[in-house]
Motif scaffolding. Sequence first.
Motif, PDB file in Angstrom:
ATOM      1  N   MET A 128       0.974  -1.056  -0.095  1.00  0.00           N
ATOM      2  CA  MET A 128       0.010   0.031   0.010  1.00  0.00           C
ATOM      3  C   MET A 128       0.934   1.324  -0.042  1.00  0.00           C
ATOM      4  O   MET A 128       0.595   2.228  -0.614  1.00  0.00           O
ATOM      5  N   ARG A 129       1.958   1.057   0.858  1.00  0.00           N
ATOM      6  CA  ARG A 129       2.814   2.472   0.680  1.00  0.00           C
ATOM      7  C   ARG A 129       3.480   2.801  -0.536  1.00  0.00           C
ATOM      8  O   ARG A 129       3.452   3.619  -1.081  1.00  0.00           O
ATOM      9  N   GLU A 130       3.881   1.472  -1.236  1.00  0.00           N
ATOM     10  CA  GLU A 130       4.568   1.614  -2.489  1.00  0.00           C
ATOM     11  C   GLU A 130       3.403   2.054  -3.762  1.00  0.00           C
ATOM     12  O   GLU A 130       3.633   3.111  -4.401  1.00  0.00           O
ATOM     13  N   LEU A 131       2.220   1.840  -3.453  1.00  0.00           N
ATOM     14  CA  LEU A 131       1.142   2.364  -4.374  1.00  0.00           C
ATOM     15  C   LEU A 131       0.791   3.753  -4.215  1.00  0.00           C
ATOM     16  O   LEU A 131       0.538   4.538  -5.048  1.00  0.00           O
ATOM     17  N   THR A 132       0.836   4.058  -2.848  1.00  0.00           N
ATOM     18  CA  THR A 132       0.495   5.502  -2.439  1.00  0.00           C
ATOM     19  C   THR A 132       1.536   6.412  -3.000  1.00  0.00           C
ATOM     20  O   THR A 132       1.410   7.567  -3.390  1.00  0.00           O
ATOM     21  N   ALA A 133       2.807   5.888  -2.944  1.00  0.00           N
ATOM     22  CA  ALA A 133       4.046   6.698  -3.526  1.00  0.00           C
ATOM     23  C   ALA A 133       3.794   6.830  -5.190  1.00  0.00           C
ATOM     24  O   ALA A 133       4.055   7.885  -5.537  1.00  0.00           O
ATOM     25  N   VAL A 134       3.339   5.638  -5.822  1.00  0.00           N
ATOM     26  CA  VAL A 134       3.081   5.663  -7.247  1.00  0.00           C
ATOM     27  C   VAL A 134       1.922   6.889  -7.493  1.00  0.00           C
ATOM     28  O   VAL A 134       2.031   7.575  -8.355  1.00  0.00           O
ATOM     29  N   LYS A 135       0.859   6.895  -6.768  1.00  0.00           N
ATOM     30  CA  LYS A 135       0.057   7.909  -7.119  1.00  0.00           C
ATOM     31  C   LYS A 135       0.249   9.395  -6.642  1.00  0.00           C
ATOM     32  O   LYS A 135      -0.271  10.248  -7.513  1.00  0.00           O
ATOM     33  N   THR A 136       1.158   9.542  -5.894  1.00  0.00           N
ATOM     34  CA  THR A 136       1.550  11.002  -5.440  1.00  0.00           C
ATOM     35  C   THR A 136       2.727  11.378  -6.219  1.00  0.00           C
ATOM     36  O   THR A 136       3.236  12.444  -6.109  1.00  0.00           O
ATOM     37  N   ALA A 137       3.213  10.497  -7.005  1.00  0.00           N
ATOM     38  CA  ALA A 137       4.730  11.075  -7.713  1.00  0.00           C
ATOM     39  C   ALA A 137       4.150  12.040  -8.849  1.00  0.00           C
ATOM     40  O   ALA A 137       3.038  11.915  -9.474  1.00  0.00           O
ATOM     41  N   PRO A 138       5.107  13.058  -8.868  1.00  0.00           N
ATOM     42  CA  PRO A 138       4.533  14.297  -9.867  1.00  0.00           C
ATOM     43  C   PRO A 138       4.574  13.330 -11.331  1.00  0.00           C
ATOM     44  O   PRO A 138       5.365  12.529 -11.778  1.00  0.00           O
ATOM     45  N   GLY A 139       3.776  13.768 -12.334  1.00  0.00           N
ATOM     46  CA  GLY A 139       3.387  13.481 -13.328  1.00  0.00           C
ATOM     47  C   GLY A 139       2.765  12.166 -13.423  1.00  0.00           C
ATOM     48  O   GLY A 139       2.938  11.452 -14.698  1.00  0.00           O
ATOM     49  N   THR A 140       2.464  11.249 -12.605  1.00  0.00           N
ATOM     50  CA  THR A 140       1.751  10.214 -12.606  1.00  0.00           C
ATOM     51  C   THR A 140       0.463  10.231 -13.550  1.00  0.00           C
ATOM     52  O   THR A 140      -0.395  11.188 -13.183  1.00  0.00           O
ATOM     53  N   ALA A 141       0.351   9.167 -14.498  1.00  0.00           N
ATOM     54  CA  ALA A 141      -0.772   9.333 -15.363  1.00  0.00           C
ATOM     55  C   ALA A 141      -2.023   8.983 -14.816  1.00  0.00           C
ATOM     56  O   ALA A 141      -1.926   8.126 -13.798  1.00  0.00           O
ATOM     57  N   VAL A 142      -3.152   9.354 -15.062  1.00  0.00           N
ATOM     58  CA  VAL A 142      -4.526   9.298 -14.377  1.00  0.00           C
ATOM     59  C   VAL A 142      -4.801   7.816 -14.370  1.00  0.00           C
ATOM     60  O   VAL A 142      -5.409   7.288 -13.489  1.00  0.00           O
ATOM     61  N   ALA A 143      -4.254   6.980 -15.540  1.00  0.00           N
ATOM     62  CA  ALA A 143      -4.634   5.488 -15.612  1.00  0.00           C
ATOM     63  C   ALA A 143      -4.104   4.803 -14.454  1.00  0.00           C
ATOM     64  O   ALA A 143      -4.430   3.897 -14.007  1.00  0.00           O
ATOM     65  N   GLU A 144      -2.690   5.159 -14.205  1.00  0.00           N
ATOM     66  CA  GLU A 144      -1.943   4.680 -13.165  1.00  0.00           C
ATOM     67  C   GLU A 144      -2.509   4.992 -11.788  1.00  0.00           C
ATOM     68  O   GLU A 144      -2.439   3.966 -10.864  1.00  0.00           O
ATOM     69  N   VAL A 145      -2.875   6.339 -11.763  1.00  0.00           N
ATOM     70  CA  VAL A 145      -3.704   6.212 -10.373  1.00  0.00           C
ATOM     71  C   VAL A 145      -5.042   5.699 -10.089  1.00  0.00           C
ATOM     72  O   VAL A 145      -5.080   5.063  -9.052  1.00  0.00           O
TER      73      VAL A 145
END
Length: 178
Positions: A128-145
Amino acid sequence: MSTSLILLGLLTPHPLHGYELKRAHDTHLPSARPLAFGQVYATLNRLVRDGLASEAGHERAGGPDRTAYEVTDDGRRSLMDWLGTPEPPAPHLSSTLLAKTVIALLVADEASARRQLSEQRAAHLARMRELTAVKTAPGTAVAEVLAADLAIAHLDADLRWMQTATERVADLRLEVHR
């Protein structure tokens, strides 16, 4: 999941050739099972055969000819029918987590079952922490979020179930060993 309908959906905005279609799949469905190029081209051939897609033109950009494909009116109708039909909930729960917990209760002691659930909980929280980092990373695509949101929701449901299972370990153990 229907690969044919997913590819139709990806073709709907504008014509694409096979390589672009695979790239669009990987970009817009980042957590989906990857498609092989062969699967993309075989599916495109079936879509054309079935009248759901058609060739939209050919181009040569410093390499072999590339055929672009587009969705036909029948393809759009088929896609819209699919999108308008709710997905039925899965009829059977297939969970390795459930199986491991029950088997741990069958073959191990209560402390081992609790330890297994605790270790699994730690692994879920780390993911969950890894996925939260993906979601909050700058430039993350909406599909990835969106993919991360879905995965987090599933992990959260598993964590709630693990809490309930931990509370019931003693009762389950008694039931299993009657």
